[in-house]
Write a protein that holds these residues in place. Structure first.
Motif, mmCIF file in Angstrom:
data_model
loop_
_atom_site.group_PDB
_atom_site.id
_atom_site.type_symbol
_atom_site.label_atom_id
_atom_site.label_comp_id
_atom_site.label_asym_id
_atom_site.label_seq_id
_atom_site.Cartn_x
_atom_site.Cartn_y
_atom_site.Cartn_z
ATOM 1 N N THR A 127 0.810 -1.224 0.000
ATOM 2 C CA THR A 127 0.000 0.000 0.000
ATOM 3 C C THR A 127 0.842 1.271 0.000
ATOM 4 O OG1 THR A 127 -0.143 -0.019 2.421
ATOM 5 C CG2 THR A 127 -1.882 -1.168 1.202
ATOM 6 N N ASN A 128 2.160 1.106 -0.036
ATOM 7 C CA ASN A 128 3.072 2.257 0.031
ATOM 8 C C ASN A 128 2.807 3.120 1.267
ATOM 9 O OD1 ASN A 128 4.674 1.798 -2.230
ATOM 10 N ND2 ASN A 128 3.227 2.798 -3.596
ATOM 11 N N ARG A 129 2.579 2.448 2.395
ATOM 12 C CA ARG A 129 2.342 3.158 3.653
ATOM 13 C C ARG A 129 3.453 2.816 4.641
ATOM 14 N NH1 ARG A 129 -0.897 7.001 2.353
ATOM 15 N NH2 ARG A 129 -1.717 7.264 4.476
ATOM 16 N N LEU A 130 3.833 3.806 5.421
ATOM 17 C CA LEU A 130 4.823 3.617 6.468
ATOM 18 C C LEU A 130 4.156 3.921 7.803
ATOM 19 C CD1 LEU A 130 8.541 4.612 6.346
ATOM 20 C CD2 LEU A 130 7.252 5.024 8.429
ATOM 21 N N PHE A 131 4.414 3.072 8.788
ATOM 22 C CA PHE A 131 3.784 3.215 10.106
ATOM 23 C C PHE A 131 4.855 3.453 11.171
ATOM 24 C CE2 PHE A 131 1.045 0.738 7.424
ATOM 25 C CZ PHE A 131 -0.235 1.186 7.720
ATOM 26 N N LEU A 132 4.505 4.286 12.132
ATOM 27 C CA LEU A 132 5.444 4.627 13.193
ATOM 28 C C LEU A 132 4.680 4.710 14.508
ATOM 29 C CD1 LEU A 132 8.160 7.411 12.959
ATOM 30 C CD2 LEU A 132 6.661 7.294 14.944
ATOM 31 N N VAL A 133 5.211 4.083 15.546
ATOM 32 C CA VAL A 133 4.599 4.143 16.879
ATOM 33 C C VAL A 133 5.643 4.648 17.868
ATOM 34 C CG1 VAL A 133 3.532 2.848 18.758
ATOM 35 C CG2 VAL A 133 3.002 2.261 16.382
ATOM 36 N N GLU A 144 0.767 7.257 10.597
ATOM 37 C CA GLU A 144 0.891 6.541 9.323
ATOM 38 C C GLU A 144 0.854 7.539 8.183
ATOM 39 O OE1 GLU A 144 -1.521 5.633 6.789
ATOM 40 O OE2 GLU A 144 -3.310 6.597 7.611
ATOM 41 N N GLY A 145 1.600 7.213 7.148
ATOM 42 C CA GLY A 145 1.666 8.136 6.026
ATOM 43 C C GLY A 145 2.187 7.466 4.771
ATOM 44 N N ARG A 146 2.267 8.255 3.722
ATOM 45 C CA ARG A 146 2.720 7.728 2.431
ATOM 46 C C ARG A 146 4.235 7.507 2.440
ATOM 47 N NH1 ARG A 146 0.480 7.045 -2.198
ATOM 48 N NH2 ARG A 146 -1.424 8.129 -1.547
ATOM 49 N N TYR A 147 4.613 6.425 1.804
ATOM 50 C CA TYR A 147 6.012 6.015 1.757
ATOM 51 C C TYR A 147 6.480 6.094 0.308
ATOM 52 C CZ TYR A 147 9.442 2.150 1.238
ATOM 53 O OH TYR A 147 10.514 1.360 0.912
ATOM 54 N N THR A 148 7.422 6.991 0.031
ATOM 55 C CA THR A 148 7.943 7.164 -1.324
ATOM 56 C C THR A 148 9.444 6.874 -1.325
ATOM 57 O OG1 THR A 148 6.324 8.945 -1.675
ATOM 58 C CG2 THR A 148 8.103 8.731 -3.288
ATOM 59 N N PRO A 149 9.853 5.708 -1.816
ATOM 60 C CA PRO A 149 11.280 5.356 -1.804
ATOM 61 C C PRO A 149 12.120 6.353 -2.599
ATOM 62 C CG PRO A 149 9.908 3.446 -2.310
ATOM 63 C CD PRO A 149 9.024 4.641 -2.386
ATOM 64 N N THR A 150 13.298 6.623 -2.103
ATOM 65 C CA THR A 150 14.255 7.484 -2.801
ATOM 66 C C THR A 150 15.610 6.781 -2.766
ATOM 67 O OG1 THR A 150 14.848 8.681 -0.776
ATOM 68 C CG2 THR A 150 13.013 9.563 -2.061
ATOM 69 N N ASN A 151 16.662 7.523 -3.049
ATOM 70 C CA ASN A 151 17.999 6.950 -2.950
ATOM 71 C C ASN A 151 18.562 7.202 -1.561
ATOM 72 O OD1 ASN A 151 18.015 6.086 -5.691
ATOM 73 N ND2 ASN A 151 18.453 8.182 -6.328
ATOM 74 N N LYS A 152 19.856 7.127 -1.440
ATOM 75 C CA LYS A 152 20.508 7.423 -0.168
ATOM 76 C C LYS A 152 20.243 8.869 0.236
ATOM 77 C CE LYS A 152 23.208 3.742 0.867
ATOM 78 N NZ LYS A 152 23.378 3.119 2.196
#
Length: 220
Positions: A127-133, A144-152
């Protein structure tokens, strides 16, 4: 007996300072330079614990006597019983934190060593979601929010150059006179691997500011 008082990020800071001092002891021939590094390391460690008791302070100040590789290793090992673990999470708690997610793909909570955790984070690639507690002011807060991969890149939490993603979360904070359709998204570059981030993080200021802003909390 000294009760657990060292949080994961503080332990990481201690490890960092121990590493700097050990490197100075091994590579620097000028005793004055070594003592300067020793004083700096001890000062930064004590500064990270503004509310310590005298006994806790004495435990931390043992870094001043370290000279050999074995002593450095034993010092770090001796601090482990004083680590205050992150509060253990259950699947039920996670479902309460993210009620809008019907099929929450949670990590294996039983496999986590909570002593070495500042926050619990995971990615749902489907779902391209990242979760943090995070545990703030005595309670769990879920982001929780959108997760957009990038480079280093440099992670905004641990300030280390790692594999990062753009983590964008919608803030629940609204100005008093905001319109009903007010919308504010907050984006930061965050480590893709939360285990790596938890091993690197030495300060929670940026994390707590982010959680407060997204969750709509305000410091009293």
């Amino acid at each position: 007996m000294v009760k657990p008082f060292i949080r994961n990020h503080q332990y990481n800071l201690i490890k960092k300072q121990v590493g700097l001092l050990q490197n100075a002891c091994n590579t620097v021939s000028d005793p004055k330079v070594v003592e300067s590094v020793r004083y700096s390391a001890q000062s930064k460690i004590i500064e990270a614990f503004p509310d310590t008791t005298e006994l806790q302070k004495q435990t931390l100040e043992q870094i001043a006597a370290l000279r050999t590789p074995g002593e450095f290793q034993n010092y770090l090992h001796s601090l482990e019983p004083y680590m205050a673990p992150f509060s253990e999470l259950t699947g039920k708690q996670l479902n309460k934190l993210f009620p809008k997610i019907k099929k929450l793909k949670a990590p294996d909570l039983t496999a986590i060593d909570y002593r070495y955790v500042t926050y619990v984070g995971w990615v749902d690639i489907a779902t391209n979601r990242l979760f943090l507690v995070y545990h703030l002011n005595g309670q769990f807060v879920g982001i929780e929010g959108r997760y957009t991969p990038t480079n280093k890149g440099v992670c905004f939490l641990c300030n280390r150059h790692e594999d990062v993603a753009l983590f964008t979360a919608v803030s629940k904070s609204k100005p008093a006179n905001a319109s009903p359709d007010y919308y504010k998204a907050i984006g930061n570059y965050l480590c893709v691997n939360s285990d790596v981030c938890n091993k690197n993080i030495t300060d929670v200021t940026a994390l707590e500011r982010f959680v407060q802003e997204v969750a709509g909390y305000h410091e009293s």
